[in-house]
Write an enzyme that holds these catalytic residues in place. Structure first.
Site, short mmCIF file in Angstrom:
data_model
loop_
_atom_site.label_atom_id
_atom_site.label_comp_id
_atom_site.label_asym_id
_atom_site.label_seq_id
_atom_site.Cartn_x
_atom_site.Cartn_y
_atom_site.Cartn_z
N LYS A 180 0.87 -1.18 0.00
CA LYS A 180 0.00 0.00 0.00
C LYS A 180 0.91 1.23 0.00
O LYS A 180 2.01 1.19 0.59
CB LYS A 180 -0.88 -0.03 1.26
CG LYS A 180 -1.72 1.20 1.48
CD LYS A 180 -2.76 1.41 0.40
CE LYS A 180 -3.45 2.77 0.51
NZ LYS A 180 -4.16 3.12 -0.74
N CYS A 213 -0.09 12.23 -7.34
CA CYS A 213 -0.51 13.02 -6.19
C CYS A 213 0.01 14.45 -6.36
O CYS A 213 1.01 14.68 -7.04
CB CYS A 213 -0.04 12.40 -4.88
SG CYS A 213 1.58 11.69 -4.98
N LYS A 238 5.46 5.14 -11.48
CA LYS A 238 4.13 4.67 -11.85
C LYS A 238 3.33 5.77 -12.54
O LYS A 238 3.04 6.80 -11.93
CB LYS A 238 3.40 4.19 -10.60
CG LYS A 238 2.03 3.60 -10.86
CD LYS A 238 1.52 2.88 -9.64
CE LYS A 238 0.14 2.31 -9.86
NZ LYS A 238 -0.32 1.54 -8.69
N THR A 283 -5.08 4.57 -11.49
CA THR A 283 -6.51 4.68 -11.79
C THR A 283 -6.84 5.98 -12.54
O THR A 283 -6.03 6.90 -12.58
CB THR A 283 -7.31 4.66 -10.47
OG1 THR A 283 -6.77 5.68 -9.61
CG2 THR A 283 -7.22 3.33 -9.77
C1 LIG Z 1 -8.56 0.34 -3.28
C2 LIG Z 1 -7.38 0.77 -4.10
C3 LIG Z 1 -6.30 1.39 -3.49
C4 LIG Z 1 -5.19 1.79 -4.25
N1 LIG Z 1 -4.13 2.38 -3.63
C5 LIG Z 1 -3.02 2.70 -4.35
C6 LIG Z 1 -1.86 3.25 -3.71
O1 LIG Z 1 -1.81 3.41 -2.49
N2 LIG Z 1 -0.79 3.59 -4.49
C7 LIG Z 1 -0.80 3.39 -5.86
O2 LIG Z 1 0.20 3.70 -6.51
N3 LIG Z 1 -1.88 2.84 -6.48
C8 LIG Z 1 -2.97 2.50 -5.77
N4 LIG Z 1 -4.05 1.95 -6.40
C9 LIG Z 1 -4.01 1.74 -7.86
C10 LIG Z 1 -3.67 0.29 -8.22
O3 LIG Z 1 -2.39 -0.06 -7.75
C11 LIG Z 1 -3.73 0.07 -9.76
O4 LIG Z 1 -2.80 0.92 -10.39
C12 LIG Z 1 -5.12 0.32 -10.32
O5 LIG Z 1 -6.13 -0.12 -9.45
C13 LIG Z 1 -5.33 -0.33 -11.69
O6 LIG Z 1 -5.18 -1.73 -11.61
P1 LIG Z 1 -6.43 -2.75 -11.43
O7 LIG Z 1 -7.44 -2.39 -12.48
O8 LIG Z 1 -5.83 -4.12 -11.63
O9 LIG Z 1 -6.95 -2.55 -10.06
C14 LIG Z 1 -5.17 1.54 -5.67
C15 LIG Z 1 -6.27 0.92 -6.26
C16 LIG Z 1 -7.36 0.53 -5.51
C17 LIG Z 1 -8.52 -0.15 -6.21
#
Ligand SMILES: Cc1cc2nc3c(=O)[nH]c(=O)nc-3n(C[C@H](O)[C@H](O)[C@H](O)COP(=O)(O)O)c2cc1C
Length: 301
Positions: free
Chosen positions: A45, A130, A165, A193
């Protein structure tokens, strides 16, 4: 058994399947389901300099083909991670990528310096989606110069490989990736996202307290694939793909597009064994086709 190892710059991962930041806690939460050390790695996380509680609820809303999250980067902070979580991960032999974020270059550097003092971290992943408070709140990842500045500063503060990222909301993502590469990034991870919204029609109210949330899940995959393809053609460092990966076929699609490894995010919430299932499927796919995992990388280009 076919060779599943892949090289991400100077690092060799035992296989190309990792978990995505924020979707797998600090790794230990999944201990009851399978041996997390079997994965190519886990991304923690997002870690900040100080602990954060995150946003008020509701912080999650389901949508067709995915979900919105506005967790607000709640986390235990880098110090508690190093003293409470990391020793257990080390003990279990888990490959750990530390995802970090901050609102200033100085804080990014301070977190990297703290992690630098620990054993058992494979790489640092910079979440640049961010706001940079010292530059009027523009997201680091939307501006090639700011992204380069933070990458350069973190590289100077640590011997660990640095992965950057990408935010899919950057206008010229390939440009941001190239600027990160020029600043010394060891790999590019893509994508984070995309901001979305949801309204409860009966209550006439926004579903998320934060109004907007990051959209993730299967519906994100074609967008992520297009971006990964573009970045893989624009940089010569490895690209690690993220975005809607739920099955082995999804993972193979990204490897064929040029990704060296993949991260599984939202799929872990649907099936806590998703990452292990994708890994087992990838091994079976490689054996059936008589190829190594590395041979799949970029094979569709
Ligand atoms: C609940 C949640 C929390 C996330 N927290 C972070 C984070 O703390 N840092 C980060 O770089 N990305 C975070 N992400 C983004 C994910 O690492 C990923 O880049 C994004 O969800 C796309 O991949 P997926 O479609 O497989 O979920 C988070 C995504 C979700 C759904």
């Amino acid at each position: 058994m076919s060779d599943q190892s892949v090289a991400v710059g100077s690092l060799v991962l035992k296989n190309p399947v990792l978990t995505a930041s924020g979707c797998f806690g600090y790794g230990l939460e999944y201990d009851d389901f399978y041996d997390v050390a079997l994965l190519g790695g886990i991304c923690t996380k997002g870690l900040s300099l100080h602990p954060r509680l995150g946003n008020k609820p509701a912080r999650i809303a389901e949508t067709p083909g995915g979900m919105l999250n506005a967790i607000g980067l709640a986390n235990v902070g880098v110090e508690a991670f190093c003293t409470e979580k990391l020793p257990k991960l080390r003990e279990r032999g888990v490959t750990v990528v530390a995802n970090i974020f901050a609102s200033s270059v100085e804080d990014f550097v301070a977190i990297a310096e703290r992690l630098e003092r620990e054993d058992g971290i494979l790489a640092i992943e910079l979440n640049v989606s961010c706001p940079n408070v010292t530059h009027g709140g523009i997201e680091f990842g939307k501006d090639p110069r700011m992204c380069a500045e933070v990458t350069r500063a973190v590289k100077a503060a640590t011997r660990l490989p640095v992965w950057v990222k990408m935010s899919p909301e950057a206008g010229d993502i390939a440009g941001v990736a190239r600027a990160s590469e020029d600043a010394g990034a060891d790999a590019i991870t893509a994508i984070n996202t995309i901001r979305g919204m949801s309204i409860d029609v009966e209550q006439k109210k926004l579903r998320l307290h934060n109004r907007t949330g990051g959209f993730s899940g299967p519906a994100l995959r074609p967008i992520a694939l297009r971006i990964v393809w573009e970045i893989a053609g624009a940089v010569s460092i490895p690209v690690i793909a993220i975005g809607g990966i739920s099955t082995t076929r999804d993972a193979v699609e990204f490897l064929l597009a040029g990704a060296t490894a993949v991260q599984v995010g939202t799929a872990n919430f649907v099936d806590p064994c998703a990452s292990k299932r994708i890994l087992d499927g990838l091994r079976a796919h490689c054996e059936k086709n008589g190829v190594t995992a590395a041979a799949l990388v970029g094979a569709a280009r």
